[in-house]
Design a protein around this motif. Structure first.
Motif, short mmCIF file in Angstrom:
data_model
loop_
_atom_site.label_atom_id
_atom_site.label_comp_id
_atom_site.label_asym_id
_atom_site.label_seq_id
_atom_site.Cartn_x
_atom_site.Cartn_y
_atom_site.Cartn_z
N ILE A 176 0.84 -1.20 0.00
CA ILE A 176 0.00 0.00 0.00
C ILE A 176 0.88 1.25 0.00
N VAL A 177 1.94 1.24 0.84
CA VAL A 177 2.86 2.39 0.88
C VAL A 177 3.50 2.61 -0.49
N LEU A 178 3.87 1.54 -1.16
CA LEU A 178 4.46 1.65 -2.50
C LEU A 178 3.47 2.26 -3.48
N LYS A 179 2.19 1.85 -3.37
CA LYS A 179 1.15 2.42 -4.25
C LYS A 179 0.98 3.91 -3.99
N ILE A 180 1.01 4.31 -2.70
CA ILE A 180 0.90 5.72 -2.35
C ILE A 180 2.08 6.50 -2.91
N ASP A 181 3.29 5.96 -2.74
CA ASP A 181 4.50 6.62 -3.26
C ASP A 181 4.42 6.79 -4.77
N ARG A 182 3.98 5.74 -5.43
CA ARG A 182 3.88 5.78 -6.90
C ARG A 182 2.88 6.84 -7.34
N LEU A 183 1.75 6.90 -6.66
CA LEU A 183 0.72 7.89 -7.01
C LEU A 183 1.19 9.31 -6.67
N ASN A 184 1.89 9.46 -5.55
CA ASN A 184 2.38 10.78 -5.15
C ASN A 184 3.48 11.30 -6.07
N ARG A 185 4.29 10.39 -6.61
CA ARG A 185 5.32 10.84 -7.57
C ARG A 185 4.67 11.40 -8.83
N LYS A 186 3.56 10.80 -9.20
CA LYS A 186 2.86 11.26 -10.41
C LYS A 186 2.01 12.49 -10.12
N TYR A 187 1.42 12.53 -8.91
CA TYR A 187 0.54 13.64 -8.52
C TYR A 187 0.96 14.13 -7.13
N PRO A 188 1.99 14.99 -7.05
CA PRO A 188 2.55 15.41 -5.75
C PRO A 188 1.57 16.16 -4.85
N ASN A 189 0.52 16.72 -5.42
CA ASN A 189 -0.41 17.53 -4.63
C ASN A 189 -1.42 16.69 -3.83
N LEU A 190 -1.47 15.39 -4.08
CA LEU A 190 -2.41 14.53 -3.35
C LEU A 190 -1.92 14.32 -1.92
N ASP A 191 -2.82 14.43 -0.96
CA ASP A 191 -2.47 14.32 0.45
C ASP A 191 -2.83 12.94 0.99
N PHE A 192 -1.80 12.13 1.22
CA PHE A 192 -1.99 10.79 1.77
C PHE A 192 -1.37 10.67 3.16
N GLN A 193 -1.27 11.79 3.87
CA GLN A 193 -0.61 11.78 5.17
C GLN A 193 -1.29 10.81 6.15
N LYS A 194 -2.62 10.86 6.22
CA LYS A 194 -3.34 9.99 7.16
C LYS A 194 -3.12 8.52 6.81
N GLU A 195 -3.16 8.22 5.52
CA GLU A 195 -2.97 6.83 5.10
C GLU A 195 -1.55 6.35 5.41
N ARG A 196 -0.56 7.21 5.19
CA ARG A 196 0.82 6.85 5.51
C ARG A 196 0.98 6.58 7.01
N GLU A 197 0.41 7.47 7.82
CA GLU A 197 0.52 7.31 9.27
C GLU A 197 -0.12 6.01 9.73
N LEU A 198 -1.27 5.69 9.15
CA LEU A 198 -1.97 4.46 9.52
C LEU A 198 -1.12 3.23 9.15
N CYS A 199 -0.50 3.26 7.99
CA CYS A 199 0.35 2.16 7.57
C CYS A 199 1.54 2.00 8.51
N HIS A 200 2.19 3.10 8.85
CA HIS A 200 3.37 3.04 9.72
C HIS A 200 3.01 2.55 11.12
N ILE A 201 1.86 2.98 11.64
CA ILE A 201 1.41 2.52 12.96
C ILE A 201 1.20 1.01 12.95
N GLN A 202 0.56 0.52 11.91
CA GLN A 202 0.28 -0.92 11.85
C GLN A 202 1.55 -1.71 11.58
N LEU A 203 2.50 -1.12 10.85
CA LEU A 203 3.76 -1.83 10.60
C LEU A 203 4.59 -1.98 11.87
N LYS A 204 4.48 -0.99 12.77
CA LYS A 204 5.23 -1.03 14.03
C LYS A 204 4.57 -1.91 15.07
N ALA A 205 3.28 -2.20 14.86
CA ALA A 205 2.54 -2.97 15.87
C ALA A 205 3.05 -4.41 15.99
#
Length: 329
Positions: free
Chosen positions: A300-329
């Motif tokens: 999912i993080v890779l998909k977000i990165d790929r989409l953000n590289r193409k469209y830098p103005n998209l805000d996926f901050q909440k989604e990134r934070e949720l992924c990182h929280i679950q990865l650390k759990a």
């Protein structure tokens, strides 16, 4: 056989993109559509005053945003042990005046900072019935359940609405000539006014918008959300339990029709990819701490990165934070 009357959608509506900055003001229908825009990763501010129903309260809010008004305690009143603003929804009310002022001014300042950079202003009128304070003659955005004898209730005329908005929009467009203004009329029925009075009220709003379109043909547009719900979805199945508010199914239907005329094929692709990410994160794993689930989150993080590289103005901050929280759990 055709079992419903189809509403013809305007062909010249503004095309919204993810680079546009949007401001939505008006009834709770504006909040519903605004939530869909936020989920679709559009940059938008939704109802910085909370829900507003009548055109003159909406225009008053816009004027305060334009000048960057700073609220003080003298702008509030104390009623039933809570401080309220007559311009704001009850969501801003609190037992502490400082708390009310902090929240009001924070939202107002954020809206003020972007008012001249807006690409599209989406305004949803709910009713032409207004409540004027007898003490000062001002139209309130919210009565906050004060006694009815404190107010004079009346219906705005079409000419009142048109005159007010002609002045307001002329000033906005002089400073921001690229601005598009998209009007809708809320399909929410104000049954407490009486069904006949509700129809008259909505008629005033529709006539006013039509005259504003004629006055500003290159900048003012109308999307027929009201007609879609009343004509294409002419059934109580598409209303909530109160039989007044459109159901989630109806809101989604209006959103799909809105998307079909206001978004390009490229914009729809971005929305679909964003929705896929949102759905993936909403999935409840059987084994949250497993290596398999962690690989799923990394994808999912890779998909977000790929989409953000193409469209830098998209805000996926909440989604990134949720992924990182679950990865650390």
């Amino acid at each position: 056989m055709n079992f419903y009357t189809s509403v013809e959608l305007p062909a010249d509506l503004p095309q919204l993109t993810h680079t546009d900055r949007l401001l939505l003001l008006g009834s709770c229908f504006a909040t519903s559509i605004g939530a869909k825009l936020v989920d679709a990763k559009f940059c938008c501010d939704i109802n910085p005053y909370g829900v507003l129903y009548n055109p003159l309260s909406i225009s008053a809010a816009l004027r305060e945003i334009i000048i960057g008004k700073k609220y003080e305690q003298s702008d509030l009143f104390l009623f039933r042990e809570c401080w309220h603003s007559p311009m704001h929804h009850g969501d801003f009310s609190s037992s502490e005046a400082e708390d009310v002022l902090q929240r009001i001014n924070a939202r107002l300042q954020a809206a003020h900072e972007h008012i001249w950079n807006l690409d599209c202003l989406l305004l949803t009128f709910g009713t032409s019935w207004v409540y004027e304070q007898k003490s000062n003659g001002r139209i309130v955005g919210n009565c906050h359940k004060q006694p009815e004898q404190n107010f004079t209730r009346r219906r705005l005329t079409t000419s009142e609405i048109v005159q007010d908005y002609t002045s307001l929009l002329s000033g906005l467009l002089a400073r921001n000539p690229k601005l598009k203004i998209l009007f809708t009329v809320s399909p929410i029925r104000h049954v407490r006014d009486g069904l006949h009075a509700n129809q008259l009220s909505k008629s005033m709003l529709l006539l006013a918008i039509d005259q504003l379109q004629a006055a500003f043909p290159e900048h003012v547009f109308y999307f027929p959300a009201y007609e879609l719900v009343l004509d294409e979805l002419r059934d109580y199945r598409f209303y909530a339990e109160d039989l007044v508010h459109p159901s989630e199914v109806a809101v989604r239907y209006v959103w799909e029709r809105f998307s079909s005329v206001c978004f390009s094929a490229d914009t729809l692709r971005i929305i679909e990819e964003s929705e896929n990410i949102r759905r993936a994160l909403a999935h409840k794993p059987f084994h949250p701490g497993s290596d398999e689930h962690k690989r799923f989150l990394e994808q999912i993080v890779l998909k977000i990165d790929r989409l953000n590289r193409k469209y830098p103005n998209l805000d996926f901050q909440k989604e990134r934070e949720l992924c990182h929280i679950q990865l650390k759990a």
